[in-house]
Design an enzyme around this catalytic site. Sequence first.
Site: not given
Length: 535
Positions: A372, A230, A116
């Site tokens: 994060r 996100h 990812e």
Amino acid sequence: MQSVIERCCDVLILGGGIAGLWCAYHTAPKASVVVLNKGSFAEASTFWAQGGMAAALAPSDAPEKHFADTVAAGAGLCDEDAVWTLVTEAPKQVMALWHIGVPFDTDDGQLVLTIEGAHSVERIAHAYGDATGRAVMETLPRAVEQRGVRLYERATALQLLVRDGAWAGAFVLRDGTVELWRAKACVLATGGCGQLFAVTTNPQGATGDGVALAFEVGARVADMEFVQFHPTALAVGEVPRPLISEALRGEGALLRNAKGERFMPRYHPRAELAPRDIVARAIFMEMQETGMPYVWLDITHKGEEFVRERFPNIYHACLARGFRLGREPVPVAPAAHYHMGGIRTDLWGRTNIPRLYAIGECACTGVHGANRLASNSLTEGLVFGYRVAHAVDEWLHAPLPALPDSMPVPPSGYSDWQMLRQIQQTMGELVGVVRWADGLTAATARLTELGKAARGLATRWVTTAWLIARAALERTESRGAHFRQDYPASDDARWRVHLTWQIGGAPVWQHPPQRHQEPVHRLSNRQDRRNASGE
């Protein structure tokens, strides 16, 4: 005090996602444990997690590589002792979860790993293709109950109690009745705060209650300004927004603007696999430039059949909303997703309040820094949930703490949904992907006025929102997920520190809390790393 039902256990865990349940699983053999969850276990944020868990499990990987990727994504604010703890203990915890029955995807008996954004190698273990959280929540509650843990749904913490500076109990609303819960130790695992924003991927219960509950009794909170957006939530008119996992970009999905142009190579050398904060801002900038409320996520070159097999849940979520993912591009836009800040803890989940611990998204160990790394959140829940299960041993042979002399029973959970809408509007408009001084000043002023009128649970929502906005105003630089339009550069000389906050004796809208700075914990050599992980 008016009469209330009193209940007792050894360890009380508030929150039933992966962090709280894993802590309960490992505490249960030595103590009586109760887990109280605000909603159903299917409404925990963990249930919604798609991508998976990051751990150095591949032959080509190593904890040092996972450490480097995590620190790079954290934009200079990761506490490196926390990161080293995470990356060295993650493989064992992920394997333990697999061994109790979580159906991770495998090939010939080996875990299938994917890559990812901002990871340098394939290290994401996943389940059901793109529904890892659902797989966890279908397995872990049952395993926990089999160990004798009592699980209760729809139990809302209203207030924490302290005596002589230590945690002593909690008022909880359950089945319409206020109960007094006593225990030798309390673990907060209450999740995030995405529902304080107008557009979010978080479930309805993610309103930041745990942070405010702990803050109100004197717990320090840190890094409140760092809210991750996100990059790729499906741009449809519903909340929470369906998440389009980063794993699609790991499998080759491209981002295109309204003109059909691929734009990420202009913003970062890793293009679509750049850290989330960079991708989210790039999308925001393209939306601003074109005047469109979304950009396009394009994986048509892989084909519809590939998407349907590799990402079945995402595929069907898009199909239910009229989009054929893999056959056509789908509209995406940033949405509030994860809070890097929270209740300040040490590496064993201890807060500055004796007997009170915090784990998961409501906690701030410093492991995520300013941004994060993808798929480190479920991993964090495992690693620090396991650690807190051992840390609470220090209280298990002690008696129940004495209750405060005075403890008025709080109102029974009055929720002002209209006020929540006003908070969401304020945070969405003024404390979003891009921030500026006038907007943040206006946000804190609006939240101050809302706080004066708040009652019941709404006071918690305002408290957490106010702390986020105020911390964002104070940090006059850009770093990670916190981007200031008026201060677009990072300033290591002044701001490579954690901002911490502690209540000043009254609600934040009446008296500003105490603000302090903490240095970032750095590891300089291999011996420091051994010490950090307890070797």
